[in-house]
Design a protein around this motif. Sequence first.
Motif, short mmCIF file in Angstrom:
data_model
loop_
_atom_site.label_atom_id
_atom_site.label_comp_id
_atom_site.label_asym_id
_atom_site.label_seq_id
_atom_site.Cartn_x
_atom_site.Cartn_y
_atom_site.Cartn_z
N VAL A 151 59.32 -79.99 1.67
CA VAL A 151 59.55 -78.92 0.69
C VAL A 151 60.95 -79.00 0.12
N THR A 152 61.97 -78.99 0.99
CA THR A 152 63.34 -79.00 0.49
C THR A 152 63.70 -80.30 -0.23
N PRO A 153 63.30 -81.49 0.25
CA PRO A 153 63.62 -82.71 -0.52
C PRO A 153 63.00 -82.71 -1.92
N VAL A 186 61.99 -80.04 -3.83
CA VAL A 186 62.63 -79.04 -4.69
C VAL A 186 64.03 -79.49 -5.08
N ALA A 187 64.76 -80.07 -4.12
CA ALA A 187 66.10 -80.56 -4.41
C ALA A 187 66.05 -81.67 -5.45
N TYR A 188 65.08 -82.56 -5.35
CA TYR A 188 64.93 -83.64 -6.32
C TYR A 188 64.66 -83.08 -7.72
N LEU A 189 63.80 -82.07 -7.81
CA LEU A 189 63.50 -81.46 -9.10
C LEU A 189 64.74 -80.83 -9.71
N MET A 190 65.58 -80.21 -8.89
CA MET A 190 66.82 -79.62 -9.40
C MET A 190 67.78 -80.69 -9.91
N ALA A 191 67.86 -81.81 -9.19
CA ALA A 191 68.71 -82.91 -9.65
C ALA A 191 68.19 -83.47 -10.98
N CYS A 192 66.88 -83.58 -11.12
CA CYS A 192 66.28 -84.06 -12.37
C CYS A 192 66.56 -83.10 -13.51
N LEU A 193 66.42 -81.80 -13.25
CA LEU A 193 66.64 -80.80 -14.29
C LEU A 193 68.09 -80.83 -14.77
N GLY A 194 69.03 -80.82 -13.83
CA GLY A 194 70.43 -80.89 -14.22
C GLY A 194 70.75 -82.18 -14.96
N GLY A 195 70.20 -83.30 -14.47
CA GLY A 195 70.43 -84.57 -15.13
C GLY A 195 69.86 -84.61 -16.53
N PHE A 247 72.58 -78.17 -1.88
CA PHE A 247 72.46 -77.04 -0.97
C PHE A 247 71.01 -76.60 -0.74
N ILE A 248 70.12 -76.92 -1.68
CA ILE A 248 68.70 -76.72 -1.37
C ILE A 248 68.30 -77.69 -0.26
N ALA A 249 68.76 -78.94 -0.36
CA ALA A 249 68.47 -79.90 0.70
C ALA A 249 69.09 -79.47 2.02
N MET A 250 70.29 -78.87 1.97
CA MET A 250 70.96 -78.44 3.20
C MET A 250 70.26 -77.27 3.86
N MET A 251 69.46 -76.52 3.13
CA MET A 251 68.70 -75.43 3.76
C MET A 251 67.67 -75.99 4.74
N GLY A 252 67.33 -77.26 4.57
CA GLY A 252 66.42 -77.91 5.51
C GLY A 252 67.13 -78.67 6.60
N PHE A 253 68.47 -78.56 6.66
CA PHE A 253 69.26 -79.28 7.66
C PHE A 253 69.54 -78.37 8.86
N SER A 254 69.40 -78.91 10.05
CA SER A 254 69.66 -78.12 11.26
C SER A 254 70.12 -79.03 12.39
N VAL A 255 70.84 -78.44 13.31
CA VAL A 255 71.21 -79.09 14.58
C VAL A 255 70.63 -78.21 15.67
N HIS A 310 72.52 -88.36 -1.53
CA HIS A 310 72.62 -87.25 -0.57
C HIS A 310 72.08 -87.66 0.80
N TYR A 311 70.87 -88.20 0.81
CA TYR A 311 70.25 -88.50 2.10
C TYR A 311 70.85 -89.75 2.75
N THR A 312 71.45 -90.63 1.94
CA THR A 312 72.21 -91.73 2.54
C THR A 312 73.44 -91.19 3.24
N GLY A 313 74.12 -90.23 2.57
CA GLY A 313 75.27 -89.59 3.20
C GLY A 313 74.89 -88.84 4.46
N MET A 314 73.73 -88.19 4.45
CA MET A 314 73.29 -87.46 5.63
C MET A 314 72.93 -88.41 6.76
N ALA A 315 72.44 -89.61 6.39
CA ALA A 315 72.11 -90.60 7.43
C ALA A 315 73.36 -91.10 8.12
N ALA A 316 74.52 -90.96 7.46
CA ALA A 316 75.78 -91.40 8.07
C ALA A 316 76.31 -90.38 9.08
#
Length: 270
Positions: free
Chosen positions: A13-15, A17-26, A64-72, A189-195
């Motif tokens: 869900v978050t990836p 929606v986040a992708y759609l927001m990046a497309c819209l802004g772009g 930050f939409i993608a980060m809403m799906g991030f947790s530890v 974004h997700y490459t950075g998160m993989a780091a």
Amino acid sequence: MQGTVDGFSYGLVTPLVAYLMACLGGALGLRCTTRSMLVAHSWRPGWLALGSAAIGSGIWTMHFIAMMGFSVQETPIHYDKPITFASLGVAILMVGIGIFIVGYKGASGTALFTGGTITGLGIASMHYLGMAGMRLNGKLEYNTFTVAASVVIAVAAATAALWAAGQVRGFLWSVGASLVMGLAVSGMHYTGMAALSVHLHGTTNVPAGDSPAALLAPMLIGPLTFLLLAGAVVMFDPLTVMGNPEWSPAQKKPGIPAHMVRHTGRRPTS
């Protein structure tokens, strides 16, 4: 002790929606940048500023939409409000510098390389500054090679997007360029998160700052509203939507309206 990091707490869900927001802004940013190249110089700064804010807001919202799906799993995550707001400002400012360079110097050669590099670094800076605003019972650690790869992706994506803004005129081509840009920004974004890895402190203290639900959801309302308003401006500008493959004589002379005709008061001679 290493924390258990999960970037997909809500599944796809978050990836998506986040992708759609990046497309819209772009999409909005690219069309505004293209439009700036087809108008008189007096209108150009306004279109470039609108494009900068659209792309900056789009990538910030995507992050930050993608980060809403991030947790530890072992610790709650809170966010520092000033740093989170600062990441939005950095995104708009640095993207704006790159767009203004291309808007005034053209989407080729040194101007394209410089503008694309600055814009890409702005995207990466927004990402890692936003990550620096996280508050949790642990220390964030990054793999240097993967971070470098994410920055390269950001610069390449920004350069390709600015090139498209200067070359692409048709509506369908613009849509395709925005989809590619959204994919590249999400990939960065997700490459950075993989780091990222989290080294836990082993304490049970509640971290300072606001929770994701309390901070991010209200903060997203502003950029989303702006993107909708920017979309309305683009939608009701026919030249922006349809493109303009050929320059008219009036457009070759910026600042001279086509309807201005000098009357001499003499009758035409036969």
